[in-house]
Design a protein around this motif. Structure first.
Motif, PDB file in Angstrom:
ATOM      1  N   CYS A   7       0.799  -1.088   0.046  1.00  0.00           N
ATOM      2  CA  CYS A   7      -0.166  -0.045   0.198  1.00  0.00           C
ATOM      3  C   CYS A   7       0.805   1.316   0.027  1.00  0.00           C
ATOM      4  N   VAL A   8       0.582   2.151  -1.011  1.00  0.00           N
ATOM      5  CA  VAL A   8       1.664   3.287  -1.081  1.00  0.00           C
ATOM      6  C   VAL A   8       0.788   4.589  -0.992  1.00  0.00           C
ATOM      7  N   ASP A   9       0.739   5.453   0.025  1.00  0.00           N
ATOM      8  CA  ASP A   9      -0.097   6.376   0.304  1.00  0.00           C
ATOM      9  C   ASP A   9       0.442   7.187   1.351  1.00  0.00           C
ATOM     10  N   ASP A  10       0.541   8.488   1.299  1.00  0.00           N
ATOM     11  CA  ASP A  10       1.059   9.599   2.169  1.00  0.00           C
ATOM     12  C   ASP A  10       0.036   9.906   3.405  1.00  0.00           C
ATOM     13  N   ASP A  11      -0.965   9.395   3.187  1.00  0.00           N
ATOM     14  CA  ASP A  11      -2.309   9.437   4.508  1.00  0.00           C
ATOM     15  C   ASP A  11      -2.338   8.392   5.352  1.00  0.00           C
ATOM     16  N   GLN A  30       0.812 -10.872   3.947  1.00  0.00           N
ATOM     17  CA  GLN A  30       1.741  -9.693   4.465  1.00  0.00           C
ATOM     18  C   GLN A  30       1.101  -8.619   3.870  1.00  0.00           C
ATOM     19  N   ILE A  31       0.957  -7.351   4.525  1.00  0.00           N
ATOM     20  CA  ILE A  31       0.929  -6.074   3.983  1.00  0.00           C
ATOM     21  C   ILE A  31       1.892  -5.131   4.363  1.00  0.00           C
ATOM     22  N   ILE A  32       2.639  -4.730   3.182  1.00  0.00           N
ATOM     23  CA  ILE A  32       3.709  -3.709   3.311  1.00  0.00           C
ATOM     24  C   ILE A  32       3.236  -2.144   3.137  1.00  0.00           C
ATOM     25  N   THR A  33       3.557  -0.997   3.837  1.00  0.00           N
ATOM     26  CA  THR A  33       3.080   0.207   3.730  1.00  0.00           C
ATOM     27  C   THR A  33       4.191   1.116   3.455  1.00  0.00           C
ATOM     28  N   CYS A  34       3.946   1.839   2.316  1.00  0.00           N
ATOM     29  CA  CYS A  34       5.099   2.982   1.892  1.00  0.00           C
ATOM     30  C   CYS A  34       4.325   4.310   2.018  1.00  0.00           C
ATOM     31  N   VAL A  35       5.103   5.501   2.341  1.00  0.00           N
ATOM     32  CA  VAL A  35       4.320   6.685   2.502  1.00  0.00           C
ATOM     33  C   VAL A  35       4.503   7.573   1.180  1.00  0.00           C
ATOM     34  N   ASN A  36       5.238   7.082   0.256  1.00  0.00           N
ATOM     35  CA  ASN A  36       5.549   7.642  -1.055  1.00  0.00           C
ATOM     36  C   ASN A  36       5.979   6.772  -2.046  1.00  0.00           C
ATOM     37  N   GLU A  39       9.790   5.636  -1.386  1.00  0.00           N
ATOM     38  CA  GLU A  39       9.855   4.546  -0.526  1.00  0.00           C
ATOM     39  C   GLU A  39       9.510   3.096  -1.111  1.00  0.00           C
ATOM     40  N   ALA A  40       8.215   3.189  -1.723  1.00  0.00           N
ATOM     41  CA  ALA A  40       7.970   1.906  -2.430  1.00  0.00           C
ATOM     42  C   ALA A  40       8.927   1.508  -3.574  1.00  0.00           C
ATOM     43  N   MET A  41       9.565   2.445  -4.308  1.00  0.00           N
ATOM     44  CA  MET A  41      10.840   1.940  -5.262  1.00  0.00           C
ATOM     45  C   MET A  41      11.932   1.303  -4.504  1.00  0.00           C
ATOM     46  N   LYS A  42      12.302   2.020  -3.598  1.00  0.00           N
ATOM     47  CA  LYS A  42      13.532   1.364  -2.603  1.00  0.00           C
ATOM     48  C   LYS A  42      13.216   0.013  -2.022  1.00  0.00           C
ATOM     49  N   TYR A  43      11.972  -0.281  -1.681  1.00  0.00           N
ATOM     50  CA  TYR A  43      11.354  -1.544  -1.300  1.00  0.00           C
ATOM     51  C   TYR A  43      11.708  -2.347  -2.227  1.00  0.00           C
ATOM     52  N   LEU A  44      11.098  -2.246  -3.290  1.00  0.00           N
ATOM     53  CA  LEU A  44      11.060  -3.158  -4.573  1.00  0.00           C
ATOM     54  C   LEU A  44      12.440  -3.283  -5.040  1.00  0.00           C
ATOM     55  N   GLU A  45      13.244  -2.297  -5.048  1.00  0.00           N
ATOM     56  CA  GLU A  45      14.513  -2.504  -5.740  1.00  0.00           C
ATOM     57  C   GLU A  45      15.547  -3.468  -4.823  1.00  0.00           C
ATOM     58  N   LYS A  46      15.211  -3.689  -3.604  1.00  0.00           N
ATOM     59  CA  LYS A  46      15.929  -4.683  -2.629  1.00  0.00           C
ATOM     60  C   LYS A  46      16.078  -6.004  -3.475  1.00  0.00           C
ATOM     61  N   VAL A  70       7.308  13.886  -2.539  1.00  0.00           N
ATOM     62  CA  VAL A  70       8.629  13.133  -2.649  1.00  0.00           C
ATOM     63  C   VAL A  70       8.414  12.827  -4.181  1.00  0.00           C
ATOM     64  N   MET A  71       7.838  11.370  -4.379  1.00  0.00           N
ATOM     65  CA  MET A  71       7.580  10.752  -5.422  1.00  0.00           C
ATOM     66  C   MET A  71       6.192  10.427  -5.738  1.00  0.00           C
ATOM     67  N   ASP A  72       5.277  10.967  -6.566  1.00  0.00           N
ATOM     68  CA  ASP A  72       3.739  10.806  -6.557  1.00  0.00           C
ATOM     69  C   ASP A  72       3.706   9.464  -7.788  1.00  0.00           C
ATOM     70  N   GLY A  73       2.292   9.206  -7.524  1.00  0.00           N
ATOM     71  CA  GLY A  73       2.154   7.864  -8.124  1.00  0.00           C
ATOM     72  C   GLY A  73       2.487   7.756  -9.707  1.00  0.00           C
ATOM     73  N   TRP A  74       2.417   8.857 -10.427  1.00  0.00           N
ATOM     74  CA  TRP A  74       2.587   8.853 -11.806  1.00  0.00           C
ATOM     75  C   TRP A  74       4.198   8.836 -11.728  1.00  0.00           C
ATOM     76  N   GLU A  75       5.158   9.494 -11.089  1.00  0.00           N
ATOM     77  CA  GLU A  75       6.263   9.113 -10.992  1.00  0.00           C
ATOM     78  C   GLU A  75       6.707   7.672 -10.703  1.00  0.00           C
ATOM     79  N   PHE A  76       6.063   7.269  -9.826  1.00  0.00           N
ATOM     80  CA  PHE A  76       6.650   5.644  -9.449  1.00  0.00           C
ATOM     81  C   PHE A  76       6.106   5.057 -10.828  1.00  0.00           C
ATOM     82  N   LEU A  77       4.926   5.070 -11.372  1.00  0.00           N
ATOM     83  CA  LEU A  77       4.619   4.124 -12.492  1.00  0.00           C
ATOM     84  C   LEU A  77       5.750   4.529 -13.531  1.00  0.00           C
TER      85      LEU A  77
END
Length: 136
Positions: A7-11, A30-36, A39-46, A70-77
């Motif tokens: 789940c990637v959300d700043d709220d 398992q539920i992983i949360t990222c605030v932007n 953070e999600a990219m860093k997790y996925l790149e491990k 920091v990084m919005d959903g479009w930038e993440f995609l």
């Protein structure tokens, strides 16, 4: 039941609600949360995350907000599709946003890994719909 949902959300309230709904209906173990997106990219790149994903027989599901600092959903995609698409070929992304802009819905169709665009907050009924869409 899915093995993992990210789940990637700043709220923080939206993240908490998503976790509660996912847990309550046993949607994922398992539920992983990222605030932007960053953070999600860093997790996925491990390397260990990539390896775990390649050994999994289930698709990874990402619930992604669009409007974040920091990084919005479009930038993440954009980054996901250029850097990680190959390692996460079976990954499915659901855009979970408060946006009602028809251009956002149209733009989401440019990304093959995006399987739906749903309004916040996440509900049990939405998870049932998502289950149908991501079955492989």
């Amino acid at each position: 039941m899915l093995q993992k949902v990210i789940c990637v959300d700043d709220d923080p309230i939206a993240l908490l609600l998503s976790k509660l709904v996912i847990s309550k209906v046993n949607f994922a173990s398992q539920i992983i949360t990222c605030v932007n997106g960053e953070e999600a990219m860093k997790y996925l790149e491990k390397p260990e995350t990539i390896e775990e994903n390649s050994n999994s027989k289930q698709p990874l599901l990402i619930l992604l907000d669009l409007n974040m600092p920091v990084m919005d959903g479009w930038e993440f995609l954009e980054q996901f599709s250029t850097k990680l698409q190959e390692q996460y070929a079976t990954t499915k992304i659901i855009l979970l946003s408060s946006s009602i802009d028809p251009n956002d819905i149209k733009k989401s169709k440019d990304f093959s890994m995006v399987v739906d665009f749903l309004p916040k907050p996440l509900t049990k009924e939405m998870l049932e719909l998502i289950s149908e869409k991501i079955e492989t």
